[in-house]
Motif scaffolding. Structure first.
Motif, PDB file in Angstrom:
ATOM      1  N   HIS A 221      80.577  68.388  55.139  1.00 40.48           N
ATOM      2  CA  HIS A 221      82.043  68.417  55.198  1.00 40.48           C
ATOM      3  C   HIS A 221      82.626  67.481  54.132  1.00 40.48           C
ATOM      4  CE1 HIS A 221      86.115  67.947  56.749  1.00 40.48           C
ATOM      5  NE2 HIS A 221      85.901  66.652  56.860  1.00 40.48           N
TER       6      HIS A 221
ATOM      7  N   ILE B 204      72.421  50.073  54.503  1.00 43.13           N
ATOM      8  CA  ILE B 204      73.147  51.162  53.834  1.00 43.13           C
ATOM      9  C   ILE B 204      74.459  50.693  53.193  1.00 43.13           C
ATOM     10  CG2 ILE B 204      74.280  53.398  54.227  1.00 43.13           C
ATOM     11  CD1 ILE B 204      71.618  54.135  55.702  1.00 43.13           C
TER      12      ILE B 204
ATOM     13  N   SER C 122      74.785  62.319  59.061  1.00 44.80           N
ATOM     14  CA  SER C 122      74.286  63.626  59.512  1.00 44.80           C
ATOM     15  C   SER C 122      74.736  64.751  58.581  1.00 44.80           C
ATOM     16  CB  SER C 122      74.825  63.895  60.916  1.00 44.80           C
ATOM     17  OG  SER C 122      76.236  64.039  60.840  1.00 44.80           O
TER      18      SER C 122
ATOM     19  N   ALA D  36      78.601  66.025  59.103  1.00 49.47           N
ATOM     20  CA  ALA D  36      79.600  65.186  58.429  1.00 49.47           C
ATOM     21  C   ALA D  36      79.380  65.220  56.917  1.00 49.47           C
ATOM     22  CB  ALA D  36      79.505  63.754  58.957  1.00 49.47           C
TER      23      ALA D  36
ATOM     24  N   PRO E 102      76.309  55.373  58.211  1.00 47.00           N
ATOM     25  CA  PRO E 102      75.782  55.789  59.521  1.00 47.00           C
ATOM     26  C   PRO E 102      75.447  54.564  60.373  1.00 47.00           C
ATOM     27  CG  PRO E 102      73.992  55.711  57.975  1.00 47.00           C
ATOM     28  CD  PRO E 102      75.211  55.207  57.230  1.00 47.00           C
TER      29      PRO E 102
ATOM     30  N   ASN F 276      63.619  65.314  52.883  1.00 50.26           N
ATOM     31  CA  ASN F 276      63.744  63.873  52.630  1.00 50.26           C
ATOM     32  C   ASN F 276      62.397  63.289  52.219  1.00 50.26           C
ATOM     33  OD1 ASN F 276      66.058  62.322  52.563  1.00 50.26           O
ATOM     34  ND2 ASN F 276      65.547  61.195  54.430  1.00 50.26           N
TER      35      ASN F 276
ATOM     36  N   ASN G  37      86.822  60.316  62.096  1.00 54.21           N
ATOM     37  CA  ASN G  37      87.073  61.482  61.244  1.00 54.21           C
ATOM     38  C   ASN G  37      88.346  61.367  60.410  1.00 54.21           C
ATOM     39  OD1 ASN G  37      85.061  62.097  62.991  1.00 54.21           O
ATOM     40  ND2 ASN G  37      85.743  64.170  63.442  1.00 54.21           N
TER      41      ASN G  37
ATOM     42  N   ASN H 134      72.435  53.824  61.751  1.00 49.50           N
ATOM     43  CA  ASN H 134      71.049  53.398  61.965  1.00 49.50           C
ATOM     44  C   ASN H 134      70.580  52.237  61.095  1.00 49.50           C
ATOM     45  OD1 ASN H 134      71.049  55.228  59.797  1.00 49.50           O
ATOM     46  ND2 ASN H 134      68.904  55.748  60.142  1.00 49.50           N
TER      47      ASN H 134
ATOM     48  N   PHE I 161      66.578  56.503  45.862  1.00 50.52           N
ATOM     49  CA  PHE I 161      66.274  57.175  47.128  1.00 50.52           C
ATOM     50  C   PHE I 161      66.472  58.675  46.883  1.00 50.52           C
ATOM     51  CE2 PHE I 161      66.709  58.835  51.295  1.00 50.52           C
ATOM     52  CZ  PHE I 161      66.065  57.961  52.150  1.00 50.52           C
TER      53      PHE I 161
ATOM     54  N   TRP J 106      73.338  49.446  50.004  1.00 45.78           N
ATOM     55  CA  TRP J 106      73.003  50.456  48.991  1.00 45.78           C
ATOM     56  C   TRP J 106      74.239  50.759  48.131  1.00 45.78           C
ATOM     57  CZ3 TRP J 106      70.381  55.367  51.559  1.00 45.78           C
ATOM     58  CH2 TRP J 106      69.099  55.039  52.006  1.00 45.78           C
TER      59      TRP J 106
ATOM     60  N   GLU K 261      81.350  53.344  63.172  1.00 46.26           N
ATOM     61  CA  GLU K 261      82.159  52.817  64.288  1.00 46.26           C
ATOM     62  C   GLU K 261      81.259  52.329  65.426  1.00 46.26           C
ATOM     63  OE1 GLU K 261      81.993  55.844  63.189  1.00 46.26           O
ATOM     64  OE2 GLU K 261      81.724  57.302  64.813  1.00 46.26           O
TER      65      GLU K 261
ATOM     66  N   PHE L   2      78.123  58.804  50.776  1.00 46.00           N
ATOM     67  CA  PHE L   2      78.011  59.063  52.216  1.00 46.00           C
ATOM     68  C   PHE L   2      76.550  59.036  52.623  1.00 46.00           C
ATOM     69  CE2 PHE L   2      76.844  61.985  55.592  1.00 46.00           C
ATOM     70  CZ  PHE L   2      77.616  61.507  56.632  1.00 46.00           C
TER      71      PHE L   2
ATOM     72  N   GLY M 102      70.439  64.387  56.940  1.00 46.65           N
ATOM     73  CA  GLY M 102      69.384  64.386  57.955  1.00 46.65           C
ATOM     74  C   GLY M 102      68.011  64.764  57.411  1.00 46.65           C
ATOM     75  N   ALA M 103      67.033  64.744  58.308  1.00 44.66           N
ATOM     76  CA  ALA M 103      65.659  64.915  57.856  1.00 44.66           C
ATOM     77  C   ALA M 103      64.756  65.431  58.968  1.00 44.66           C
ATOM     78  CB  ALA M 103      65.133  63.571  57.359  1.00 44.66           C
TER      79      ALA M 103
ATOM     80  N   ILE N 232      80.872  55.625  53.139  1.00 47.13           N
ATOM     81  CA  ILE N 232      80.960  55.984  54.568  1.00 47.13           C
ATOM     82  C   ILE N 232      79.541  55.875  55.136  1.00 47.13           C
ATOM     83  CG2 ILE N 232      81.555  57.836  56.194  1.00 47.13           C
ATOM     84  CD1 ILE N 232      83.288  58.989  53.763  1.00 47.13           C
TER      85      ILE N 232
HETATM   86  P1  NAD Z   1      77.114  60.634  61.556  1.00 46.06           P
HETATM   87  O1  NAD Z   1      77.193  61.732  60.551  1.00 46.06           O
HETATM   88  O2  NAD Z   1      77.452  60.946  62.951  1.00 46.06           O
HETATM   89  O3  NAD Z   1      78.079  59.431  61.103  1.00 46.06           O
HETATM   90  C1  NAD Z   1      78.052  58.933  59.782  1.00 46.06           C
HETATM   91  C2  NAD Z   1      79.469  58.566  59.360  1.00 46.06           C
HETATM   92  O4  NAD Z   1      80.256  59.753  59.265  1.00 46.06           O
HETATM   93  C3  NAD Z   1      80.160  57.646  60.343  1.00 46.06           C
HETATM   94  O5  NAD Z   1      80.821  56.640  59.610  1.00 46.06           O
HETATM   95  C4  NAD Z   1      81.119  58.560  61.102  1.00 46.06           C
HETATM   96  O6  NAD Z   1      82.312  57.895  61.470  1.00 46.06           O
HETATM   97  C5  NAD Z   1      81.410  59.659  60.092  1.00 46.06           C
HETATM   98  N1  NAD Z   1      81.577  60.992  60.726  1.00 46.06           N
HETATM   99  C6  NAD Z   1      80.825  61.516  61.723  1.00 46.06           C
HETATM  100  N2  NAD Z   1      81.234  62.775  61.999  1.00 46.06           N
HETATM  101  C7  NAD Z   1      82.252  63.051  61.166  1.00 46.06           C
HETATM  102  C8  NAD Z   1      83.081  64.196  60.965  1.00 46.06           C
HETATM  103  N3  NAD Z   1      82.947  65.297  61.685  1.00 46.06           N
HETATM  104  N4  NAD Z   1      84.034  64.130  60.010  1.00 46.06           N
HETATM  105  C9  NAD Z   1      84.183  63.024  59.267  1.00 46.06           C
HETATM  106  N5  NAD Z   1      83.429  61.918  59.415  1.00 46.06           N
HETATM  107  C10 NAD Z   1      82.462  61.923  60.343  1.00 46.06           C
HETATM  108  O7  NAD Z   1      75.649  60.010  61.428  1.00 46.06           O
HETATM  109  P2  NAD Z   1      74.990  58.902  62.349  1.00 46.06           P
HETATM  110  O8  NAD Z   1      74.684  59.495  63.675  1.00 46.06           O
HETATM  111  O9  NAD Z   1      75.769  57.658  62.274  1.00 46.06           O
HETATM  112  O10 NAD Z   1      73.619  58.640  61.552  1.00 46.06           O
HETATM  113  C11 NAD Z   1      72.432  59.368  61.783  1.00 46.06           C
HETATM  114  C12 NAD Z   1      72.216  60.422  60.732  1.00 46.06           C
HETATM  115  O11 NAD Z   1      72.195  59.819  59.447  1.00 46.06           O
HETATM  116  C13 NAD Z   1      70.883  61.131  60.878  1.00 46.06           C
HETATM  117  O12 NAD Z   1      71.068  62.499  60.629  1.00 46.06           O
HETATM  118  C14 NAD Z   1      70.026  60.504  59.788  1.00 46.06           C
HETATM  119  O13 NAD Z   1      68.967  61.302  59.330  1.00 46.06           O
HETATM  120  C15 NAD Z   1      71.052  60.289  58.730  1.00 46.06           C
HETATM  121  N6  NAD Z   1      70.632  59.284  57.777  1.00 46.06           N
HETATM  122  C16 NAD Z   1      70.245  59.703  56.548  1.00 46.06           C
HETATM  123  C17 NAD Z   1      69.810  58.786  55.621  1.00 46.06           C
HETATM  124  C18 NAD Z   1      69.377  59.224  54.272  1.00 46.06           C
HETATM  125  O14 NAD Z   1      69.298  58.389  53.376  1.00 46.06           O
HETATM  126  N7  NAD Z   1      69.094  60.499  54.074  1.00 46.06           N
HETATM  127  C19 NAD Z   1      69.772  57.420  55.947  1.00 46.06           C
HETATM  128  C20 NAD Z   1      70.198  57.023  57.226  1.00 46.06           C
HETATM  129  C21 NAD Z   1      70.620  57.976  58.131  1.00 46.06           C
END
Ligand code: NAD
Length: 515
Positions: free
Chosen positions: A250, A173, A244, A247, A166, A427, A224, A168, A466, A176, A194, A241, A267-268, A164
């Motif tokens: 959860h 990813i 954030s 998510a 993100p 992080n 979701n 950015n 990582f 990965w 999405e 995964f 997150g970080a 699953i």
């Molecule tokens: P996000 O959590 O909103 O979405 C990530 C994925 O989770 C998406 O595919 C989304 O559809 C799904 N999702 C979102 N909310 C959900 C919920 N309530 N229930 C089930 N699924 C859900 O994250 P984002 O905004 O796409 O990405 C940014 C975040 O990702 C930042 O917090 C960033 O720090 C983090 N990030 C972390 C790393 C790492 O390696 N630590 C790398 C890249 C990004």
């Protein structure tokens, strides 16, 4: 228009086909979802609708898992050398299509084209690493653990795994995840973000062109509901995964409760600690690049700087460097940083900047009202610097994920280390100094999973892993490197006996011990 060729379903109205719908990938075929519900994928620089991503139905999700399950037995028995060769070919094809992939990323995600190339390249390096899987996946062997008895361990694939993603890093990813999982012998169900699903589809096309058999990689879109279906499905053995904390925690809890392995990168709030003896120009360049690159939308962005000792001259120079950055659409050659992902993200970032000002921080540089000629509707925020930030402020406690640099002060290295260690995230953290003694103290005492010494974004290459920690990671085994291979494999230990058994020894019911 790269998805137009898949938008052929007769059930869909022409209105839904233009802009094109992003296809699912099920059992080796790219197919339109039967669901008419979809989300617009929006170019953040122009607000143009690039494509529509469907909310995949439960039946389609089940079909994707079933395709992965069916493909598993023959894929796991495919020689490791064949699986590696597919990755060799895959990396070649990624290089061939690097420009197309980067253009798609810039169009859907907003980052500059140069940065989008980096997004693809950092993922490509994981594919290159997977080319050596035979060595990485080797077992262990101890001969003659008892007379005539040997023990060996095998690292076997798990079965169907899921990922699953993100928004950015739309290429890095996914890369990965499925190349490592598949080269270990697993099959995979990928759920891209999405917000920018295009790169995943393009990478899947390349993987199949490289020879990945039908059903080994499947892609479903949605939000979701589809994520919850992944967590609950009995046939999925492991979930990767990245995203954030809301998510991620959860998914970690829900997937683990169903007995799955889960690795959750979240997150970080990464700190840079600057000592008075740091090399001035190199440090300023590093801080500006790591704070504002990709408009701050990197999980390893250095979003908080702690200056040890006098900070004023550092802050003034930082402001001058940040002011010189060019904010523009990512496709424009002079762009240093592009827009943030959505209007909602822009509103949230601006609200957090204002909350800092309201609670006493000083706004040294304010990028909120920037207008980019030719792209007046884009979600742009210029480089923003807040100083006099303290640990109790909301802008410090929350991950901002935008081009905003927070500046704090400490009287000593100890105080700076305490500030970093009291933050819930772990992080990355970096120190800038010319003192080896200070750097060594920092490396030893800092509570962050990835440490930089005069390096602003210390993301390890794929032969390491990582290694985010604290609230930035949940699980046990990290992404890629040895840990990534361990995540996607389970150990089977075999004890074998080949000797002429003495007939006269009789039956012994005592616990066997080494003879
Ligand atoms: P996000 O959590 O909103 O979405 C990530 C994925 O989770 C998406 O595919 C989304 O559809 C799904 N999702 C979102 N909310 C959900 C919920 N309530 N229930 C089930 N699924 C859900 O994250 P984002 O905004 O796409 O990405 C940014 C975040 O990702 C930042 O917090 C960033 O720090 C983090 N990030 C972390 C790393 C790492 O390696 N630590 C790398 C890249 C990004």
């Amino acid at each position: 228009q790269i998805f137009a060729k898949y938008s052929t379903s007769p059930e869909l109205s022409s209105q839904l086909r233009n802009p094109p719908r992003v296809p699912n990938l099920i059992g080796g075929t790219f197919v339109d979802s039967k669901s008419s519900a979809s989300i617009d994928v929006i170019n953040p620089a122009t607000q143009e609708v690039v494509s529509r991503v469907p909310l995949t139905t439960n039946e389609e999700f089940k079909a994707a898992v079933s395709a992965a399950k069916q493909a598993f037995p023959s894929w796991r028995n495919t020689p490791i050398t064949t699986r590696q060769r597919i990755m060799f070919k895959f990396q070649e094809l990624i290089r061939r299509d690097m420009d197309k992939l980067a253009m798609n990323i810039t169009t859907e995600q907003g980052k500059t084209l140069k940065d989008a190339h980096g997004d693809v390249f950092r993922g490509l390096e994981v594919v290159e690493h997977a080319c050596g899987m035979a060595t990485l996946q080797m077992g262990e062997y101890v001969p003659n653990v008892s007379n005539g008895i040997d023990t060996y361990s095998l690292r076997e694939p798990l079965g169907v795994c899921a990922g699953i993603c993100p928004f950015n890093f739309p290429a890095m990813i996914p890369l990965w995840m499925f190349p490592v999982a598949a080269t270990c012998g697993n099959t995979f169900v990928l759920k891209p973000s999405e917000k920018d699903p295009g790169a995943s589809i393009m990478l899947a096309e390349l993987a199949m062109e490289a020879g990945l058999p039908k059903g080994v990689l499947n892609i479903v879109h949605g939000t979701n509901d589809i994520v919850n279906a992944i967590c609950d499905d009995d046939d999925i053995r492991a979930v990767s995964f990245v995203g954030s904390n809301i998510a991620g925690m959860h998914i970690y809890a829900r997937g683990s409760a169903k007995g799955k392995r889960v690795q959750s990168n979240m997150g970080a709030k990464n700190h840079g600690v600057v000592l008075p003896d740091a090399s001035a120009d190199a440090t300023l360049n590093a801080l500006v690049a790591a704070g504002f690159g990709a408009a701050g939308q990197r999980c390893m962005a250095l979003s908080t700087i702690v200056f040890v000792g006098d900070s004023e001259s550092w802050e003034n120079k930082l402001m001058e460097c940040a002011k010189a950055l060019k904010v523009n659409a990512g496709t424009e050659p002079d762009a240093d940083l592009g827009p943030v992902i959505s209007k909602q993200a822009k509103e949230r970032i601006c609200r957090l900047i204002q909350s800092g000002v309201d609670s006493g921080a000083r706004l040294l540089l304010d990028g909120r009202n920037i207008v980019v000629p030719g792209y007046e509707h884009g979600n742009f925020i210029g480089p923003t610097i807040l100083t006099d930030v303290t640990a109790d402020m909301e802008c410090y406690k929350e991950e901002i994920f935008g081009p905003v640099l927070l500046c704090m002060r400490a009287d000593s290295l100890e105080e700076a280390i305490n500030i970093v260690n009291n933050n819930k995230y772990g992080n990355g953290a970096s120190i800038f100094t010319s003192s080896g003694v200070a750097a060594r103290k920092f490396q030893t005492e800092i509570e962050a999973g990835q440490v930089g010494i005069n390096v602003p974004i210390p993301v390890p290459l794929p032969f390491f892993s990582f290694t985010g920690s604290k609230a930035s990671f949940a699980g046990d085994l990290n992404f890629y490197g040895k840990a990534g291979v361990n995540f996607y494999t389970q150990i089977k230990t075999v004890t074998q006996q080949w000797k002429d058994l003495p007939g006269s020894s009789g039956v012994s019911l005592a616990m066997p011990t080494s003879q």
